[in-house]
Design a protein around this motif. Structure first.
Motif, mmCIF file in Angstrom:
data_model
loop_
_atom_site.group_PDB
_atom_site.id
_atom_site.type_symbol
_atom_site.label_atom_id
_atom_site.label_comp_id
_atom_site.label_asym_id
_atom_site.label_seq_id
_atom_site.Cartn_x
_atom_site.Cartn_y
_atom_site.Cartn_z
ATOM 1 N N PHE A 57 25.098 76.709 -37.855
ATOM 2 C CA PHE A 57 26.453 76.683 -38.397
ATOM 3 C C PHE A 57 27.492 76.763 -37.278
ATOM 4 C CE2 PHE A 57 30.306 78.517 -40.225
ATOM 5 C CZ PHE A 57 30.517 77.622 -41.263
ATOM 6 N N VAL A 58 27.232 77.627 -36.308
ATOM 7 C CA VAL A 58 28.197 77.786 -35.214
ATOM 8 C C VAL A 58 28.354 76.463 -34.471
ATOM 9 C CG1 VAL A 58 28.531 78.872 -32.958
ATOM 10 C CG2 VAL A 58 27.903 80.259 -34.946
ATOM 11 N N ILE A 59 27.245 75.771 -34.208
ATOM 12 C CA ILE A 59 27.320 74.487 -33.509
ATOM 13 C C ILE A 59 28.116 73.473 -34.332
ATOM 14 C CG2 ILE A 59 25.965 72.499 -32.743
ATOM 15 C CD1 ILE A 59 23.880 74.431 -31.781
ATOM 16 N N VAL A 60 27.740 73.344 -35.605
ATOM 17 C CA VAL A 60 28.448 72.385 -36.471
ATOM 18 C C VAL A 60 29.933 72.711 -36.498
ATOM 19 C CG1 VAL A 60 28.766 71.646 -38.866
ATOM 20 C CG2 VAL A 60 26.468 71.839 -37.922
ATOM 21 N N PHE A 61 30.240 73.997 -36.641
ATOM 22 C CA PHE A 61 31.632 74.386 -36.792
ATOM 23 C C PHE A 61 32.425 74.128 -35.514
ATOM 24 C CE2 PHE A 61 35.201 77.265 -37.738
ATOM 25 C CZ PHE A 61 35.495 76.797 -39.005
ATOM 26 N N LEU A 62 31.781 74.394 -34.352
ATOM 27 C CA LEU A 62 32.455 74.142 -33.075
ATOM 28 C C LEU A 62 32.789 72.663 -32.913
ATOM 29 C CD1 LEU A 62 30.754 76.413 -30.388
ATOM 30 C CD2 LEU A 62 33.150 76.384 -31.129
ATOM 31 N N VAL A 63 31.773 71.820 -33.120
ATOM 32 C CA VAL A 63 31.993 70.374 -32.988
ATOM 33 C C VAL A 63 33.093 69.924 -33.939
ATOM 34 C CG1 VAL A 63 30.925 68.098 -33.205
ATOM 35 C CG2 VAL A 63 29.585 70.008 -32.329
ATOM 36 N N TYR A 64 33.047 70.479 -35.131
ATOM 37 C CA TYR A 64 34.001 70.151 -36.196
ATOM 38 C C TYR A 64 35.427 70.486 -35.767
ATOM 39 C CZ TYR A 64 35.924 70.944 -40.979
ATOM 40 O OH TYR A 64 36.660 70.968 -42.139
ATOM 41 N N VAL A 65 35.610 71.701 -35.260
ATOM 42 C CA VAL A 65 36.956 72.129 -34.883
ATOM 43 C C VAL A 65 37.452 71.307 -33.695
ATOM 44 C CG1 VAL A 65 38.308 74.033 -33.935
ATOM 45 C CG2 VAL A 65 36.710 74.441 -35.810
ATOM 46 N N ILE A 66 36.567 71.114 -32.704
ATOM 47 C CA ILE A 66 36.972 70.331 -31.526
ATOM 48 C C ILE A 66 37.371 68.917 -31.941
ATOM 49 C CG2 ILE A 66 36.160 69.332 -29.356
ATOM 50 C CD1 ILE A 66 34.341 71.826 -29.095
ATOM 51 N N THR A 67 36.552 68.314 -32.813
ATOM 52 C CA THR A 67 36.855 66.959 -33.275
ATOM 53 C C THR A 67 38.233 66.900 -33.922
ATOM 54 O OG1 THR A 67 34.515 66.782 -33.827
ATOM 55 C CG2 THR A 67 35.949 65.026 -34.626
ATOM 56 N N LEU A 68 38.484 67.869 -34.800
ATOM 57 C CA LEU A 68 39.755 67.815 -35.540
ATOM 58 C C LEU A 68 40.947 68.037 -34.625
ATOM 59 C CD1 LEU A 68 39.007 69.490 -38.968
ATOM 60 C CD2 LEU A 68 39.343 67.097 -38.406
ATOM 61 N N VAL A 69 40.789 68.912 -33.654
ATOM 62 C CA VAL A 69 41.910 69.199 -32.757
ATOM 63 C C VAL A 69 42.144 68.012 -31.823
ATOM 64 C CG1 VAL A 69 42.681 70.657 -30.854
ATOM 65 C CG2 VAL A 69 41.605 71.688 -32.872
ATOM 66 N N ARG A 70 41.064 67.469 -31.265
ATOM 67 C CA ARG A 70 41.220 66.425 -30.247
ATOM 68 C C ARG A 70 41.574 65.063 -30.823
ATOM 69 N NH1 ARG A 70 36.592 65.677 -25.908
ATOM 70 N NH2 ARG A 70 37.798 63.769 -25.584
ATOM 71 N N PHE A 71 41.030 64.763 -31.991
ATOM 72 C CA PHE A 71 41.125 63.370 -32.437
ATOM 73 C C PHE A 71 42.025 63.163 -33.644
ATOM 74 C CE2 PHE A 71 37.070 63.765 -30.169
ATOM 75 C CZ PHE A 71 37.328 62.881 -29.145
ATOM 76 N N ARG A 72 42.816 64.178 -33.967
ATOM 77 C CA ARG A 72 43.775 63.977 -35.041
ATOM 78 C C ARG A 72 44.850 62.997 -34.560
ATOM 79 N NH1 ARG A 72 46.578 68.568 -38.822
ATOM 80 N NH2 ARG A 72 47.572 67.051 -40.180
ATOM 81 N N LYS A 73 45.260 62.119 -35.435
ATOM 82 C CA LYS A 73 46.228 61.079 -35.055
ATOM 83 C C LYS A 73 47.503 61.716 -34.511
ATOM 84 C CE LYS A 73 46.840 57.433 -37.789
ATOM 85 N NZ LYS A 73 47.344 56.813 -39.028
#
Lengths: 350, 617
Positions: A57-73
């Motif tokens: 869960f921690v891995i999924v959540f980390l990737v998830y948060v990083i993705t949303l922060v970095r790649f939001r339009k």
């Protein structure tokens, strides 16, 4: 400064501990504080699987948060067209292989524990108790000991006790969370499980398979006592004389009323195998009336007068003559005096 | 019927139109309306359950009524809400995604809906006719065979009738996808939502017959004196559990796979990126479906099947985590490097990832048989399957509704209301169910009408009830959003989200013949390819010509009504043989409809080339 920090730390840790303990639920009911062999076995797997899953869960959540922060339009990028990536063999292999390994880490101990808890090959050497599930109560018959009892299951600590379970009506499931996981009680076959309590105490038991309106009121107790106390209890139970007259007049009237009103056609006192209704041999020792009520005379009278209002759908309602308040009160007095043993839930540390 | 006739109509004409329609888009509206109605009903039942459990030994509901409530909540949500809502979305979107003008069997499509609706209504009639079923949605024998009154009879007949409708829907979708894809739309170019519709239909085809058989045996035991499950006469009570879960476990995937498809499409669209690892996603879907048939006995770890069976089913169940994990990571990789737009549809999809990951993880924890001896039939399980079904399926349905609402109804749902309802529902959901994991381990079995005082369960249950009320408010806001949008919503263009798949190539809502000319598909995400590499719109695969369309028919409605009447007959003939009249009358109506359908020719009608050209002006 250091002292203040230290104080703060200890207060913080203490309150955290209190929170965790409170958060684990009621002692002798919760599965989170295991006090028996089966419950420990389950708890080990619960902890192992929780750690593995938390890791994922921690891995999924980390990737998830990083993705949303970095790649939001972002502003000014409205017309940005990202690269259309088809896939990535290496990455996809990684997130296929690692889960397989994690699953294997969990699977091996699971299989080992499954076979361990199902091993009843030594049941002949141990204590065997025939358990019958009924709407909405439990009957316990001690094989070879000529002891019949209901609702309170006495066992010695530190020993495997084999429960041979069958239902007289619908499917029930016997669950004593602090001591062991559950097993279904089927009408068509005998299911055998063993339980072993590591500590003395009175443990809550529950029915865990929907069995009718009063499913949630089918509680019982496991009373784990030292082996010596257990032997004492067996002796006391075997010494019960079902015909014995109570000491005082009220209880004697109660006994007479009990007999006149044909209560005995369902309820046995002593080692009679009649188990249409709960066996009452040690009724006065029990920690609860009908599994749920405080053992006071008032509550018992209420129960005898109108069981339907307390346990909807029970089999006693309308199956006995109407009783006067006085008769019910006398019977209650008689039943509460049925205390054959010094070994009681109270002595076991209720 | 011509195009002109499809315009302004009176109220009665609209009703008649919907009763007789065989248009997949209108049938989708019917499914969404029917499913939505039952969803609200099931939600109300859930609130009653939570209010009963707000404090120890509460007396808001009686014991018997509580058991009816939990039974109907489960049955309604699974059979009458989640599945029809998904079937509605599939109906509306899948034919558009493959470039088809309708489904393969439009008549069957209508029949499927009406059977579901009448089955659902029959089941719910039990509330007013002596009490609803009370043996749990799993209806374990012998509790279900001995349950007094007619509640369980309504359960049997209601599910049998609506189940037949679902099976028809599944077969219909299968044939549609196999035979009606536009030129160039190979299997490996189908959008993921179409793929999951396909795999789900296979699951329906193989799973529902097990339920049908089980229900028939139950029906004979209860109504005609057989003893399949009666132990004292040589029957076997546990066999019901096998039959039920051989259906019941794939059913979970019937619900979740379409949601996976929805998320795959949404993540790709709002990240402006092609779905990462498309092939892996397709095969993971197929693998999950296949494994889904191999794991039913993990619902039965405590039945006493023995250590060999328990060990095998434990490992098989854990194996499902692998393809599911692949999917989660592929979704994340789809968004990675993209340009992510966050709107209501995307919020529901984003919320799905952590929520469903928790549900999936507790699923693996449950697969560990010995640990399951503690979890089984406790609130831990209740928490787990709500994380999967609400966090996965319901979030998926809501995401799909926000995403495709403009395509289905021509209007865009209000964003502000959408976001507000999302946050209330999302917070309420975690508040309700997260704590239930611990309640279960603290010794609270599921399906408990009351919990006793002084067992350490008070606070957890109170929190859970507060969460449920929040979910209720969130759900209500969504309904308000629908009403607001239908009155004041802005009109949607054909392609409001810069979409990638075929449904965005045609107007919102589409004309009843969908595609004027069947499109030519040149790859995965066909519209995206045309937008980035082509001329911006789909190339036609055929010259403009007459379009053949099927006739509407009232027969599916009447046929379903016949089964509905026969259902009452079957239930009450136990008390009075005179009710057999209803059985014969109802079956007679249904059979007469079949006869008419078989003997009468339906030629359909053509939309001429001239009409189509006029439409374009």
């Amino acid at each position: 400064m250091k002292g203040w920090m230290g104080k703060f730390k200890s207060v913080f840790l203490l309150s955290l501990l209190a929170l965790v303990l409170a958060g684990c639920g009621k002692e002798n009911l919760t599965a989170l504080v295991p006090k028996g062999y089966g419950a420990e076995s389950s708890m080990n797997l619960i902890i192992l699987s929780s750690i593995i899953m938390l890791f994922v869960f921690v891995i999924v959540f980390l990737v998830y948060v990083i993705t949303l922060v970095r790649f939001r339009k972002k502003k000014g990028q409205e017309n940005f067209i990202p690269k259309q990536v088809e896939g990535n063999k290496t990455l996809e292999t990684v997130w296929t292989v690692i889960p397989i390994i994690l699953v294997l880490v969990l699977a091996v101990p699971t299989v080992a524990a499954t076979f361990d808890l199902a091993d009843t090959s030594k049941s002949k050497d141990g204590i065997n108790i025939d358990v019958t599930g009924n709407q909405y109560w439990w009957h316990f018959s001690y094989a070879g000991e000529e002891i019949q009892t209901s609702q309170d299951l006495y066992i010695p600590t530190g020993e495997k006790v084999y429960l041979n379970m069958q239902s007289s009506d619908v499917i029930h499931s016997l669950w004593v969370p602090s001591i062991s996981g559950k097993m279904d009680v089927n009408p068509e076959n005998v299911n055998t499980m063993y339980i072993e309590a590591k500590e003395e105490g009175v443990y809550w038991g529950k029915c865990a398979e929907l069995c009718g309106p009063s499913h949630s009121l089918m509680d019982f107790k496991v009373i784990a006592v030292s082996p010596e106390e257990y032997d004492q209890w067996v002796e006391d139970m075997q010494g019960v004389d079902p015909e014995a007259q109570p000491q005082d007049a009220v209880a004697q009237d109660g006994k007479a009323a009990f007999e006149e009103n044909n209560c005995m056609s369902c309820h046995a006192i002593g080692s009679s195998p009649n188990a249409v209704g709960p066996n009452l041999t040690n009724f006065g020792d029990r920690s609860r009336i009908a599994g749920i009520l405080e053992p006071t005379k008032e509550k018992l009278v209420n129960w005898i007068m109108d069981p339907e209002s307390i346990k909807p759908g029970n089999k006693m309602t309308n199956n006995y003559p109407e009783l006067s308040k006085e008769e019910a009160s006398n019977i209650a007095e008689y039943l509460l005096q049925l205390q054959p043993s010094e070994i009681t839930p109270e002595s076991a540390g209720n | 019927m011509s195009i002109a006739a499809a315009q302004k109509k009176g109220f009665g004409a609209v009703i008649w139109d919907y009763l007789t329609t065989v248009d997949h888009k209108k049938i989708a509206h019917l499914y969404l309306f029917g499913g939505g109605f039952f969803f609200l009903l099931g939600g109300l039942e859930a609130l009653f359950i939570r209010i009963q459990l707000i404090k120890p030994e509460n007396d808001f509901l009686s014991a018997g009524l509580y058991n009816e409530m939990i039974t109907m909540h489960g049955t309604t949500m699974i059979f009458l809400a989640a599945m029809p809502l998904l079937l509605g979305i599939m109906n509306a979107i899948m034919p558009l995604q493959i470039g088809a003008r309708d489904v393969a069997f439009p008549f069957l499509n209508s029949l499927g809906f009406w059977l579901f609706m009448f089955g659902g209504v029959l089941l719910n009639c039990s509330w007013f006719l002596g009490g609803a079923p009370d043996a749990g949605w799993t209806a374990y024998t012998p509790l279900s065979t001995t349950s007094p009154g007619h509640g369980v009879d309504f359960y049997i007949l209601g599910l049998q009738i609506s189940g037949a409708g679902t099976l028809m829907g599944g077969i219909n979708f299968l044939v549609t996808i196999v035979t009606m894809r536009a030129p160039g739309m190979t299997y490996m170019r189908m959008p993921l939502f179409t793929w999951t519709t396909f795999v789900t239909s296979v699951l329906i085809l193989f799973a529902f017959p097990a339920l049908t058989v089980g229900l028939f045996l139950l029906m004979f035991d209860r109504m005609f004196g057989s003893a399949f499950f009666e132990v004292s006469l040589g029957g076997n009570a546990v066999i019901w559990q096998h039959l039920f879960w051989i259906f019941g476990h794939p059913e979970v995937y019937i619900l979740i796979l379409p949601a996976f498809g929805v998320f795959s499409d949404i993540f790709a669209t709002f990240s402006k990126k092609r779905l990462f690892g498309y092939t892996a996603m397709v095969f993971a879907t197929i693998l999950i479906a296949f494994l889904g048939f191999m794991v039913w006995a993990h619902h039965m770890f405590t039945v006493g099947l023995g250590p060999v069976a328990n060990a095998i089913f434990a490992i098989a169940t854990m194996a499902i985590a692998v393809p599911t994990g692949i999917k989660i990571f592929n979704w994340l990789a789809t968004m990675w490097g993209g340009s992510i737009t966050i709107n209501s549809a995307m919020l529901w999809s984003l919320a799905f990832i952590p929520s469903f990951t928790i549900g999936g993880m507790t699923g693996v924890m449950l697969a560990s048989a010995v640990a399951d001896y503690q979890y089984h039939d406790s609130y831990f399980v209740v928490a787990h399957f709500h994380y999967v079904i609400v966090g996965g399926v319901v979030f998926g349905i809501l995401a799909a509704l926000h995403y495709w609402w403009p395509k289905m109804f021509g209007k865009i749902l209000n964003e502000a209301l959408g976001k507000l309802s999302f946050w209330l529902f999302f917070i309420g959901f975690h508040l309700t169910f997260f704590i239930q994991h611990f309640l279960g381990l603290m010794g609270m079995p599921r399906r408990y009408w009351v919990f006793l005082e002084d067992q350490g369960l008070d606070i957890g249950n109170l929190v859970s009830t507060i969460g449920a009320l929040l979910m209720g408010v969130g759900g209500l806001l969504f309904v308000i959003n629908i009403i607001y949008t239908s009155v004041k919503g802005e009109k949607a263009p054909a392609d409001p989200w810069d979409g990638r798949t075929l449904e965005w190539a045609i107007p919102s809502p589409p004309p009843f013949y969908n595609f004027k000319q069947t499109p030519l598909v040149r790859g995965l995400d066909p519209l995206w390819i045309e937008k980035t590499e082509g001329k911006g719109e789909m190339t036609a695969a055929e010259p403009l010509g007459d379009i053949h369309m099927p006739d509407g028919s009232i027969l599916p409605f009447i046929m379903s009504l016949g089964f509905f009447i026969a259902g009452f007959g079957f239930i009450y003939q136990v008390d009075q043989k005179a009710w057999l009249v209803a059985v014969f009358a109802g079956m007679g109506i249904a059979l007469a409809c079949m006869l008419i359908r078989s003997l009468k020719d339906y030629h359909g009608f053509h939309i001429t080339k001239e009409e189509l050209e006029r439409e374009a002006d």
